[in-house]
Motif scaffolding. Structure first.
Motif, mmCIF file in Angstrom:
data_model
loop_
_atom_site.group_PDB
_atom_site.id
_atom_site.type_symbol
_atom_site.label_atom_id
_atom_site.label_comp_id
_atom_site.label_asym_id
_atom_site.label_seq_id
_atom_site.Cartn_x
_atom_site.Cartn_y
_atom_site.Cartn_z
ATOM 1 N N GLY A 259 71.739 29.409 42.121
ATOM 2 C CA GLY A 259 71.897 30.169 43.351
ATOM 3 C C GLY A 259 72.689 31.443 43.145
ATOM 4 O O GLY A 259 72.358 32.499 43.703
ATOM 5 N N LYS A 260 73.741 31.358 42.354
ATOM 6 C CA LYS A 260 74.571 32.540 42.106
ATOM 7 C C LYS A 260 73.799 33.606 41.337
ATOM 8 O O LYS A 260 73.911 34.805 41.622
ATOM 9 N N ILE A 261 72.998 33.179 40.376
ATOM 10 C CA ILE A 261 72.202 34.131 39.601
ATOM 11 C C ILE A 261 71.149 34.781 40.481
ATOM 12 O O ILE A 261 70.962 36.005 40.451
ATOM 13 N N LEU A 262 70.453 33.985 41.301
ATOM 14 C CA LEU A 262 69.443 34.567 42.180
ATOM 15 C C LEU A 262 70.072 35.559 43.145
ATOM 16 O O LEU A 262 69.542 36.660 43.349
ATOM 17 N N GLN A 263 71.189 35.192 43.733
ATOM 18 C CA GLN A 263 71.832 36.092 44.688
ATOM 19 C C GLN A 263 72.210 37.417 44.023
ATOM 20 O O GLN A 263 71.954 38.496 44.567
ATOM 21 N N ASP A 264 72.784 37.348 42.832
ATOM 22 C CA ASP A 264 73.151 38.566 42.114
ATOM 23 C C ASP A 264 71.911 39.372 41.734
ATOM 24 O O ASP A 264 71.881 40.607 41.874
ATOM 25 N N ALA A 265 70.884 38.697 41.240
ATOM 26 C CA ALA A 265 69.669 39.382 40.797
ATOM 27 C C ALA A 265 69.000 40.110 41.955
ATOM 28 O O ALA A 265 68.514 41.240 41.808
ATOM 29 N N ASP A 266 68.997 39.488 43.119
ATOM 30 C CA ASP A 266 68.402 40.097 44.305
ATOM 31 C C ASP A 266 69.249 41.270 44.785
ATOM 32 O O ASP A 266 68.723 42.336 45.157
ATOM 33 N N ARG A 267 70.554 41.114 44.774
ATOM 34 C CA ARG A 267 71.435 42.187 45.246
ATOM 35 C C ARG A 267 71.426 43.388 44.319
ATOM 36 O O ARG A 267 71.568 44.527 44.769
ATOM 37 N N LEU A 268 71.220 43.167 43.031
ATOM 38 C CA LEU A 268 71.115 44.307 42.113
ATOM 39 C C LEU A 268 69.935 45.193 42.491
ATOM 40 O O LEU A 268 69.987 46.414 42.319
ATOM 41 N N ASP A 269 68.881 44.599 43.035
ATOM 42 C CA ASP A 269 67.714 45.390 43.400
ATOM 43 C C ASP A 269 67.922 46.171 44.694
ATOM 44 O O ASP A 269 67.064 46.965 45.089
ATOM 45 N N ALA A 270 69.061 45.960 45.342
ATOM 46 C CA ALA A 270 69.431 46.764 46.507
ATOM 47 C C ALA A 270 70.346 47.915 46.117
ATOM 48 O O ALA A 270 70.772 48.691 46.977
ATOM 49 N N LEU A 271 70.668 48.027 44.826
ATOM 50 C CA LEU A 271 71.588 49.053 44.328
ATOM 51 C C LEU A 271 70.853 50.012 43.401
ATOM 52 O O LEU A 271 69.702 49.793 43.039
ATOM 53 N N LYS B 234 76.101 47.684 54.260
ATOM 54 C CA LYS B 234 75.767 46.642 53.291
ATOM 55 C C LYS B 234 75.876 47.073 51.839
ATOM 56 O O LYS B 234 76.623 46.474 51.063
ATOM 57 N N LEU B 235 75.128 48.106 51.459
ATOM 58 C CA LEU B 235 74.911 48.358 50.033
ATOM 59 C C LEU B 235 76.190 48.593 49.251
ATOM 60 O O LEU B 235 76.362 48.069 48.140
ATOM 61 N N LEU B 236 77.117 49.366 49.821
ATOM 62 C CA LEU B 236 78.358 49.660 49.099
ATOM 63 C C LEU B 236 79.319 48.478 49.057
ATOM 64 O O LEU B 236 80.325 48.521 48.340
ATOM 65 N N THR B 237 79.022 47.421 49.785
ATOM 66 C CA THR B 237 79.867 46.216 49.766
ATOM 67 C C THR B 237 79.426 45.212 48.710
ATOM 68 O O THR B 237 80.164 44.264 48.409
ATOM 69 N N LEU B 238 78.235 45.385 48.159
ATOM 70 C CA LEU B 238 77.660 44.344 47.309
ATOM 71 C C LEU B 238 78.394 44.168 45.987
ATOM 72 O O LEU B 238 78.503 43.046 45.476
ATOM 73 N N GLU B 239 78.882 45.253 45.409
ATOM 74 C CA GLU B 239 79.566 45.152 44.110
ATOM 75 C C GLU B 239 80.699 44.132 44.166
ATOM 76 O O GLU B 239 80.878 43.335 43.228
ATOM 77 N N SER B 240 81.454 44.113 45.236
ATOM 78 C CA SER B 240 82.605 43.210 45.339
ATOM 79 C C SER B 240 82.193 41.769 45.615
ATOM 80 O O SER B 240 83.039 40.867 45.560
ATOM 81 N N GLN B 241 80.910 41.541 45.887
ATOM 82 C CA GLN B 241 80.451 40.200 46.233
ATOM 83 C C GLN B 241 79.632 39.532 45.133
ATOM 84 O O GLN B 241 79.098 38.445 45.335
ATOM 85 N N MET B 242 79.542 40.176 43.966
ATOM 86 C CA MET B 242 78.744 39.593 42.888
ATOM 87 C C MET B 242 79.415 38.345 42.334
ATOM 88 O O MET B 242 80.649 38.218 42.328
ATOM 89 N N ASN B 243 78.590 37.417 41.851
ATOM 90 C CA ASN B 243 79.069 36.106 41.408
ATOM 91 C C ASN B 243 79.276 35.984 39.901
ATOM 92 O O ASN B 243 80.071 35.161 39.455
ATOM 93 N N THR B 244 78.544 36.766 39.127
ATOM 94 C CA THR B 244 78.536 36.599 37.671
ATOM 95 C C THR B 244 79.098 37.829 36.980
ATOM 96 O O THR B 244 79.062 38.940 37.526
ATOM 97 N N ASP B 245 79.585 37.648 35.766
ATOM 98 C CA ASP B 245 80.102 38.786 34.996
ATOM 99 C C ASP B 245 79.003 39.815 34.748
ATOM 100 O O ASP B 245 79.226 41.021 34.882
ATOM 101 N N ALA B 246 77.818 39.329 34.386
ATOM 102 C CA ALA B 246 76.708 40.240 34.117
ATOM 103 C C ALA B 246 76.320 40.992 35.389
ATOM 104 O O ALA B 246 76.035 42.197 35.348
ATOM 105 N N GLY B 247 76.334 40.290 36.501
ATOM 106 C CA GLY B 247 76.006 40.931 37.769
ATOM 107 C C GLY B 247 77.026 41.979 38.153
ATOM 108 O O GLY B 247 76.667 43.078 38.611
ATOM 109 N N ARG B 248 78.292 41.677 37.958
ATOM 110 C CA ARG B 248 79.354 42.635 38.304
ATOM 111 C C ARG B 248 79.261 43.906 37.452
ATOM 112 O O ARG B 248 79.446 45.017 37.955
#
Length: 205
Positions: free
Chosen positions: A113-125, A170-184
């Motif tokens: 779940g954490k990987i999917l959430q990060d992967a999806d949010r990266l596509d919003a950035l 939304k978009l500028l808030t996503l960086e602080s909400q990432m779950n994984t090191d790679a996602g961050r």
């Protein structure tokens, strides 16, 4: 299990929303694959989740839009069962799909779940995030920005009215909400691009 067959099934289930189409799914798929590789995680369940996370996607103006993720999870279950996943694996994938969306405002409790959430949010950035934001704004016939205060300096952002407000809502808030090191790490790069874009936009308008 043949992931190529799952890719083909996911393609056939997708709608035509340009911000949530099969190209989006495959970008999320590749993001998830990359994060799993960097973190040394078996990618199978995360890739399954990525393929089906948006098979139901109502427009943001539709009251049902907040149910899109839950309905996508339900729609994925029989497909995953046909392809040989165990009930435990299906539960993990479905839970990841259900919990990934921004509107749920929760942190998934599984690695998948954490990987999917990060992967999806990266596509919003990044550049693709800018493109998707304006594609959605165009579909909903929203003006590009508030002419009196384009960058929300003296008001709360309202992305139901103005597309640029979505960056601040939304978009500028996503960086602080990432779950994984790679996602961050990747989110930091892509967020820097968003800020650069907004600075250029301000100069131009």
């Amino acid at each position: 299990m043949d992931l190529n067959l799952l890719v083909a099934e996911a393609r056939d289930m997708m709608g035509d929303d340009p911000a949530h189409d099969f190209a989006h799914v495959m970008r999320v798929y590749e993001n998830a694959k990359d994060m799993c590789k960097k973190d040394g995680i078996d990618p199978t369940l995360a890739l399954c989740a990525a393929l089906f996370h948006d098979v139901v996607s109502y427009p943001k103006s539709d009251p049902r839009s907040e149910d899109s993720a839950a309905q996508s999870a339900q729609k994925a279950k029989p497909v995953l069962q046909r392809h040989g996943l165990t009930q435990e694996e299906i539960s993990i994938v479905a839970g990841a799909i259900r919990d990934h969306s921004f509107s749920r405002r929760i942190v998934p409790h599984t690695v998948t779940g954490k990987i999917l959430q990060d992967a999806d949010r990266l596509d919003a950035l990044g550049a693709i995030g800018v493109a998707r934001a304006f594609a959605t704004g165009g579909m909903l016939r929203r003006p590009l920005y508030n002419p009196d205060d384009p960058f929300c300096r003296d008001r709360n952002p309202d992305d139901s009215e103005w597309t640029v407000d979505h960056f601040f809502k939304k978009l500028l808030t996503l960086e602080s909400q990432m779950n994984t090191d790679a996602g961050r790490t990747e989110a930091k790069k892509r967020t820097a691009f968003l800020k650069e874009f907004l600075a250029c936009l301000e100069c131009e308008i």
